[in-house]
Design a protein around this motif. Structure first.
Motif, PDB file in Angstrom:
ATOM      1  N   ASP A 137      27.403  23.543  80.905  1.00  0.00           N
ATOM      2  CA  ASP A 137      28.526  24.344  81.388  1.00  0.00           C
ATOM      3  C   ASP A 137      29.711  24.250  80.438  1.00  0.00           C
ATOM      4  OD1 ASP A 137      26.861  24.757  83.507  1.00  0.00           O
ATOM      5  OD2 ASP A 137      28.219  23.974  85.043  1.00  0.00           O
ATOM      6  N   ASP A 138      29.941  23.058  79.893  1.00  0.00           N
ATOM      7  CA  ASP A 138      31.068  22.892  78.965  1.00  0.00           C
ATOM      8  C   ASP A 138      30.850  23.695  77.685  1.00  0.00           C
ATOM      9  OD1 ASP A 138      32.386  21.218  80.707  1.00  0.00           O
ATOM     10  OD2 ASP A 138      31.720  19.366  79.737  1.00  0.00           O
ATOM     11  N   GLN A 139      29.621  23.763  77.234  1.00  0.00           N
ATOM     12  CA  GLN A 139      29.341  24.549  76.024  1.00  0.00           C
ATOM     13  C   GLN A 139      29.537  26.040  76.299  1.00  0.00           C
ATOM     14  OE1 GLN A 139      25.402  22.825  75.431  1.00  0.00           O
ATOM     15  NE2 GLN A 139      26.044  22.010  73.445  1.00  0.00           N
ATOM     16  N   VAL A 140      29.105  26.500  77.462  1.00  0.00           N
ATOM     17  CA  VAL A 140      29.339  27.891  77.827  1.00  0.00           C
ATOM     18  C   VAL A 140      30.836  28.176  77.876  1.00  0.00           C
ATOM     19  CG1 VAL A 140      29.113  29.609  79.662  1.00  0.00           C
ATOM     20  CG2 VAL A 140      27.170  28.163  79.060  1.00  0.00           C
ATOM     21  N   ALA A 141      31.591  27.266  78.464  1.00  0.00           N
ATOM     22  CA  ALA A 141      33.039  27.440  78.555  1.00  0.00           C
ATOM     23  C   ALA A 141      33.660  27.575  77.163  1.00  0.00           C
ATOM     24  CB  ALA A 141      33.666  26.271  79.308  1.00  0.00           C
ATOM     25  N   ALA A 142      33.168  26.785  76.223  1.00  0.00           N
ATOM     26  CA  ALA A 142      33.697  26.870  74.853  1.00  0.00           C
ATOM     27  C   ALA A 142      33.323  28.191  74.195  1.00  0.00           C
ATOM     28  CB  ALA A 142      33.170  25.693  74.027  1.00  0.00           C
ATOM     29  N   LEU A 143      32.104  28.675  74.469  1.00  0.00           N
ATOM     30  CA  LEU A 143      31.658  29.928  73.854  1.00  0.00           C
ATOM     31  C   LEU A 143      32.434  31.129  74.376  1.00  0.00           C
ATOM     32  CD1 LEU A 143      27.801  29.290  73.898  1.00  0.00           C
ATOM     33  CD2 LEU A 143      29.238  29.481  71.857  1.00  0.00           C
ATOM     34  N   VAL A 144      32.803  31.105  75.658  1.00  0.00           N
ATOM     35  CA  VAL A 144      33.513  32.254  76.236  1.00  0.00           C
ATOM     36  C   VAL A 144      35.022  32.095  76.168  1.00  0.00           C
ATOM     37  CG1 VAL A 144      31.571  32.720  77.776  1.00  0.00           C
ATOM     38  CG2 VAL A 144      33.522  31.383  78.626  1.00  0.00           C
ATOM     39  N   ALA A 145      35.509  30.984  75.633  1.00  0.00           N
ATOM     40  CA  ALA A 145      36.964  30.739  75.587  1.00  0.00           C
ATOM     41  C   ALA A 145      37.758  31.868  74.944  1.00  0.00           C
ATOM     42  CB  ALA A 145      37.239  29.416  74.878  1.00  0.00           C
ATOM     43  N   PRO A 146      37.229  32.544  73.902  1.00  0.00           N
ATOM     44  CA  PRO A 146      37.997  33.673  73.341  1.00  0.00           C
ATOM     45  C   PRO A 146      38.198  34.818  74.338  1.00  0.00           C
ATOM     46  CG  PRO A 146      36.330  32.921  71.769  1.00  0.00           C
ATOM     47  CD  PRO A 146      36.046  32.240  73.078  1.00  0.00           C
ATOM     48  N   ALA A 172      28.371  33.696  83.186  1.00  0.00           N
ATOM     49  CA  ALA A 172      29.639  32.995  83.342  1.00  0.00           C
ATOM     50  C   ALA A 172      30.613  33.895  84.090  1.00  0.00           C
ATOM     51  CB  ALA A 172      30.212  32.604  81.986  1.00  0.00           C
ATOM     52  N   ASP A 173      31.192  33.374  85.163  1.00  0.00           N
ATOM     53  CA  ASP A 173      32.252  34.071  85.890  1.00  0.00           C
ATOM     54  C   ASP A 173      33.585  33.613  85.328  1.00  0.00           C
ATOM     55  OD1 ASP A 173      30.144  34.985  87.357  1.00  0.00           O
ATOM     56  OD2 ASP A 173      30.611  33.834  89.158  1.00  0.00           O
ATOM     57  N   LEU A 174      34.392  34.574  84.873  1.00  0.00           N
ATOM     58  CA  LEU A 174      35.676  34.246  84.263  1.00  0.00           C
ATOM     59  C   LEU A 174      36.796  34.275  85.297  1.00  0.00           C
ATOM     60  CD1 LEU A 174      35.395  36.253  80.907  1.00  0.00           C
ATOM     61  CD2 LEU A 174      34.554  33.949  81.465  1.00  0.00           C
ATOM     62  N   ASP A 175      37.892  33.635  84.945  1.00  0.00           N
ATOM     63  CA  ASP A 175      38.992  33.523  85.897  1.00  0.00           C
ATOM     64  C   ASP A 175      39.694  34.846  86.161  1.00  0.00           C
ATOM     65  OD1 ASP A 175      40.171  33.740  83.429  1.00  0.00           O
ATOM     66  OD2 ASP A 175      41.430  31.955  83.617  1.00  0.00           O
ATOM     67  N   ASP A 176      39.444  35.871  85.350  1.00  0.00           N
ATOM     68  CA  ASP A 176      40.047  37.175  85.602  1.00  0.00           C
ATOM     69  C   ASP A 176      39.132  38.089  86.431  1.00  0.00           C
ATOM     70  OD1 ASP A 176      38.080  37.849  83.805  1.00  0.00           O
ATOM     71  OD2 ASP A 176      39.424  38.620  82.261  1.00  0.00           O
ATOM     72  N   GLY A 177      38.016  37.534  86.922  1.00  0.00           N
ATOM     73  CA  GLY A 177      37.113  38.294  87.767  1.00  0.00           C
ATOM     74  C   GLY A 177      35.931  38.904  87.043  1.00  0.00           C
ATOM     75  N   ARG A 178      35.920  38.869  85.728  1.00  0.00           N
ATOM     76  CA  ARG A 178      34.807  39.443  84.985  1.00  0.00           C
ATOM     77  C   ARG A 178      33.599  38.513  84.985  1.00  0.00           C
ATOM     78  NH1 ARG A 178      36.718  40.597  79.124  1.00  0.00           N
ATOM     79  NH2 ARG A 178      37.960  38.706  79.526  1.00  0.00           N
ATOM     80  N   ARG A 179      32.427  39.115  84.882  1.00  0.00           N
ATOM     81  CA  ARG A 179      31.190  38.367  84.697  1.00  0.00           C
ATOM     82  C   ARG A 179      30.613  38.711  83.330  1.00  0.00           C
ATOM     83  NH1 ARG A 179      27.784  38.517  90.438  1.00  0.00           N
ATOM     84  NH2 ARG A 179      28.914  36.759  91.379  1.00  0.00           N
ATOM     85  N   VAL A 180      30.207  37.688  82.605  1.00  0.00           N
ATOM     86  CA  VAL A 180      29.624  37.907  81.293  1.00  0.00           C
ATOM     87  C   VAL A 180      28.299  37.166  81.208  1.00  0.00           C
ATOM     88  CG1 VAL A 180      31.890  38.172  80.219  1.00  0.00           C
ATOM     89  CG2 VAL A 180      30.803  35.917  80.225  1.00  0.00           C
ATOM     90  N   VAL A 181      27.479  37.573  80.265  1.00  0.00           N
ATOM     91  CA  VAL A 181      26.202  36.926  80.000  1.00  0.00           C
ATOM     92  C   VAL A 181      26.265  36.238  78.650  1.00  0.00           C
ATOM     93  CG1 VAL A 181      23.733  37.300  79.591  1.00  0.00           C
ATOM     94  CG2 VAL A 181      24.903  38.549  81.414  1.00  0.00           C
ATOM     95  N   VAL A 182      25.817  35.002  78.612  1.00  0.00           N
ATOM     96  CA  VAL A 182      25.763  34.220  77.372  1.00  0.00           C
ATOM     97  C   VAL A 182      24.304  33.974  77.028  1.00  0.00           C
ATOM     98  CG1 VAL A 182      26.408  32.056  76.239  1.00  0.00           C
ATOM     99  CG2 VAL A 182      27.962  33.098  77.914  1.00  0.00           C
ATOM    100  N   THR A 242      27.932  39.088  76.254  1.00  0.00           N
ATOM    101  CA  THR A 242      27.997  40.511  76.593  1.00  0.00           C
ATOM    102  C   THR A 242      28.497  40.674  78.030  1.00  0.00           C
ATOM    103  OG1 THR A 242      25.768  40.696  77.556  1.00  0.00           O
ATOM    104  CG2 THR A 242      25.966  40.917  75.151  1.00  0.00           C
ATOM    105  N   THR A 243      28.777  41.906  78.381  1.00  0.00           N
ATOM    106  CA  THR A 243      29.072  42.210  79.770  1.00  0.00           C
ATOM    107  C   THR A 243      27.825  41.997  80.621  1.00  0.00           C
ATOM    108  OG1 THR A 243      28.595  44.536  79.318  1.00  0.00           O
ATOM    109  CG2 THR A 243      30.912  43.862  79.264  1.00  0.00           C
ATOM    110  N   PHE A 244      28.055  41.752  81.897  1.00  0.00           N
ATOM    111  CA  PHE A 244      26.973  41.601  82.867  1.00  0.00           C
ATOM    112  C   PHE A 244      26.692  42.955  83.503  1.00  0.00           C
ATOM    113  CE2 PHE A 244      25.554  40.930  87.249  1.00  0.00           C
ATOM    114  CZ  PHE A 244      24.493  40.056  87.070  1.00  0.00           C
ATOM    115  N   LEU A 245      25.449  43.407  83.432  1.00  0.00           N
ATOM    116  CA  LEU A 245      25.086  44.696  84.014  1.00  0.00           C
ATOM    117  C   LEU A 245      24.609  44.512  85.452  1.00  0.00           C
ATOM    118  CD1 LEU A 245      23.117  46.512  81.150  1.00  0.00           C
ATOM    119  CD2 LEU A 245      25.544  46.648  81.715  1.00  0.00           C
TER     120      LEU A 245
END
Length: 330
Positions: free
Chosen positions: A9-18, A39-49, A104-107
């Motif tokens: 989880d920490d590695q995912v957090a680092a990858l999506v930090a930008p 990964a669910d982001l704090d702004d409500g977006r969902r992304v795929v890593v 990427t974005t989550f479809l």
């Protein structure tokens, strides 16, 4: 055995930090050699890593550089309005994880594989898949073959690229001690050189549009998303039919072809029954089915597939290979 890279989880957090702060990480079922997480982001977006491991020793030749291929294809297809993920971030620094990462974005949508569709919904889904294929094939490139430089499998002409692709999988077979009818396959490719040369425009072929990579709209059961473009190549649109029906060796689905025609395209195989349409298109399809059957057979060894499923998979792919080589020699 090919193993996926473990991603915390920490590695995912680092990858999506930008992009933002990850508040929840959920593993997803992914491909055979990539680790895939949501990964669910704090702004409500969902992304795929998606993370592919740094160790490439057990990959087939065409699989080298697939993460870059997926990112490039998604960018091209998304720009034309096709329902593919939007690339948000690519990290090849390996500063956070032992591999390369794509975000990427989550479809949204229901994964087609596993759904129980009635005849009407199934036909509608297949017709929309045909339209999606036509959309991919309107995108053209400059060279043929697999786009990743790491594979070394591109060329200015389709016969040269396809010959290189065939040679690569046969070399992989030798490497993993997998028996294949190499001489027959090479002879078929050489015998049909001029037929392959009739393909003069490199068109974008997703090459993996089977039900496990397609999301359907819950309301109308049309295709709402296509994922995992890592096998994509520049080549003959007819090749797309193999990726959509990877153990098929006979007829092509009529609804799919109808959807393709409704979208303004024509793959040349008539109504999908062997003997209809353009004989040259069917011969090219058989060449591509032979090549793909080889991929399916060879990958069993480095993937370390075992059990009844692996035995049946190998048997089916080998039977298809023998069938289409016989048909090409007739």
């Amino acid at each position: 055995m090919l193993t996926k890279t473990t991603v915390t989880d920490d590695q995912v957090a680092a990858l999506v930090a930008p992009l933002g702060r990850a508040v929840r990480v959920t593993p997803l079922s992914g491909g055979l050699f990539a680790s895939v997480l949501r990964a669910d982001l704090d702004d409500g977006r969902r992304v795929v890593v998606k993370v592919t491991g740094a160790d490439t020793s057990r990959l087939l030749r065409y699989e080298h550089g697939v993460l870059g291929t997926e990112a490039a294809v998604d960018r091209l297809a998304h720009a034309t309005g096709l329902p593919v993920p939007q690339v948000l971030h690519v990290d090849t620094t390996r500063a956070h994880v032992d591999g390369d990462a794509l975000v990427t974005t989550f479809l949204a949508g229901d994964l087609w594989r596993g759904l129980e569709l009635d005849d009407t919904d199934a036909a509608r889904a297949r017709r929309s898949l045909g339209a999606l294929m036509a959309g991919f094939h309107r995108i053209t490139g400059d060279e043929f073959g697999y786009p990743a430089p790491e594979s070394g499998l591109s060329a200015p002409s389709w016969p040269d690229a396809f010959r290189a692709m065939v040679d690569a999988v046969l070399d992989d077979a030798d490497r993993w001690d997998v028996s294949l009818p190499a001489a027959r396959l090479r002879a078929a490719v050489e015998r049909h050189h001029d037929l392959l040369a009739s393909v003069t425009v490199p068109r974008l072929v997703h090459a993996d549009l089977w039900e496990g990579n397609l999301l359907l709209d819950p309301a109308d059961r049309t295709v709402a998303g296509a994922i995992d473009a890592e096998r994509a190549l520049w080549g003959d649109p007819v090749f797309e039919l193999v990726g959509a029906d990877q153990l098929g060796a006979g007829a092509v689905d009529a609804d799919l072809l109808a959807g393709y025609r409704d979208a303004g395209g024509d793959l040349g195989v008539g109504d999908g029954e062997p003997g209809s349409g353009d004989p040259d298109a069917w011969r090219r399809l058989r060449l591509y089915r032979a090549y793909f059957a080889c991929l399916l057979v060879v990958e069993i060894v480095p993937r370390a597939y075992t059990g009844e499923w692996a035995t049946g998979h190998d048997r089916a792919a080998r039977a298809n290979l023998a069938r289409v080589l016989d048909e090409l020699g007739a």
